[in-house]
Design an enzyme around this catalytic site. Structure first.
Site, short mmCIF file in Angstrom:
data_model
loop_
_atom_site.label_atom_id
_atom_site.label_comp_id
_atom_site.label_asym_id
_atom_site.label_seq_id
_atom_site.Cartn_x
_atom_site.Cartn_y
_atom_site.Cartn_z
N LEU A 154 0.80 -1.21 0.03
CA LEU A 154 -0.08 -0.07 0.02
C LEU A 154 0.97 1.38 -0.14
O LEU A 154 0.85 2.14 -0.73
CB LEU A 154 -1.03 -0.05 1.08
CG LEU A 154 -1.88 1.27 1.43
CD1 LEU A 154 -2.91 1.44 0.32
CD2 LEU A 154 -2.79 0.99 2.65
N TYR A 155 1.77 1.16 0.85
CA TYR A 155 2.66 2.41 1.09
C TYR A 155 3.52 2.71 -0.26
O TYR A 155 3.55 3.75 -0.76
CB TYR A 155 3.44 2.42 2.28
CG TYR A 155 4.62 3.64 2.51
CD1 TYR A 155 4.18 4.79 3.00
CD2 TYR A 155 5.69 3.48 1.97
CE1 TYR A 155 5.17 5.81 3.24
CE2 TYR A 155 6.70 4.51 2.10
CZ TYR A 155 6.29 5.64 2.76
OH TYR A 155 7.11 6.83 2.80
N GLY A 156 4.12 1.60 -0.65
CA GLY A 156 5.03 1.50 -1.77
C GLY A 156 4.33 1.89 -2.99
O GLY A 156 5.01 2.77 -3.80
N THR A 158 1.89 4.24 -3.35
CA THR A 158 1.69 5.77 -3.42
C THR A 158 2.96 6.34 -3.65
O THR A 158 3.15 7.27 -4.44
CB THR A 158 1.33 6.07 -1.79
OG1 THR A 158 2.17 5.84 -0.99
CG2 THR A 158 -0.17 5.49 -1.71
N LYS A 159 3.97 5.70 -3.35
CA LYS A 159 5.32 6.42 -3.43
C LYS A 159 5.78 6.17 -4.99
O LYS A 159 6.60 7.06 -5.62
CB LYS A 159 6.53 6.03 -2.46
CG LYS A 159 6.11 6.49 -1.06
CD LYS A 159 6.12 7.93 -1.10
CE LYS A 159 5.95 8.63 0.27
NZ LYS A 159 5.91 10.01 0.32
#
Length: 263
Positions: A154-156, A158-159
């Site tokens: 999830l975090y990756g 977005t980045k």
């Protein structure tokens, strides 16, 4: 006054470290966070560092276009201009399998990390093009360079999207009076990192060995990043703290250096 700088999400972590480093170099800084209480606390803490009248604070939700526009107007009115805008605000979730996260967690991470960056980018570029100058930087992170890790989907994602925005927009604004780029701080030990191991103390303890080798504290990384930003004149630049040579040196010297970044 050197430069007038706005940093979203600068009440703690790497954002706070960047604000402190800019202030130490004679810049004017507008501190931003989601709550007025957090902004006021950060401003009060920084005000004790001989900042004079070079410190301003304004609370807003980076996912709300009107609020972010008000942030621009407040900082611009307070210091007369904005030279540098850094979209730093971000959030993370515990390292869990993608399907085990809740829909609310999806919404929080995507809206803050991606939509917040988009809105901040729109506001900053519009304002800078109107005033005829400026530099915009977006904070990247794990996933921006294509690396993958279990629990970071999830975090990756977005980045990775932010990375695409940075490089695509740099092409779009080429030839204007404004430049934009990315910030790649590497692994920085902040509460966002420890939050990813929430309720997983055993996993955090196992990870500390490698984190103590590859990571740094915000107060170590921030001055290097700030110096590079202040000296950069290139559109599309990636302002990075680490390098392959620096990382190799860390691993080679690790057996001889005892580091505890969590103490």
């Amino acid at each position: 006054m050197n430069k007038s700088v706005v940093i979203t999400g600068s009440t703690r972590g790497i954002g706070y470290g960047l604000a402190e480093a800019f202030l130490e170099r004679g810049c004017a800084v507008t501190i931003n966070g989601r709550s007025s209480e957090a902004v006021n606390q950060a401003v009060a803490k920084l005000a004790g560092k001989d900042t004079g009248d070079r410190l301003n604070g304004f609370a807003c939700d980076v996912t709300d276009f009107i609020q972010v526009k008000n942030l621009w107007e407040n900082a611009s009115a307070h210091f007369g201009r904005i030279d540098v805008w850094i979209n730093n605000a971000g959030t993370a979730v515990p390292m869990m399998k993608f399907w085990e996260l809740s829909p609310d967690q999806y919404t929080d991470v995507v809206t803050t990390n991606l939509l917040g960056t988009m809105i901040g980018t729109k506001v900053a570029l519009t304002g800078m093009l109107a005033q005829g100058y400026g530099a915009l930087y977006n904070m990247e992170g794990f996933g921006a360079n294509g690396r993958r890790m279990r629990g970071m989907t999830l975090y990756g994602s977005t980045k990775a999207a932010v990375h695409f925005i940075d490089h695509s927009l740099a092409e779009e604004i080429e030839g204007t009076s404004v430049i934009m780029g990315a910030i790649a701080p590497g692994m920085v030990i902040t509460d966002m990192i420890t939050q990813q191991f929430k309720d997983r103390e055993e996993e955090l303890e196992k990870s500390k060995r490698i984190l103590n080798i590859i990571a740094e504290r915000a107060e170590t990384v921030a001055p290097v990043i700030v110096e590079k930003i202040l000296n950069n004149r290139k559109n599309g630049a990636t302002i990075a703290y680490s390098s392959p040579a620096r990382m190799m040196f860390k691993f080679l010297t690790a057996p001889f250096k005892k580091r505890d970044l969590f103490s």
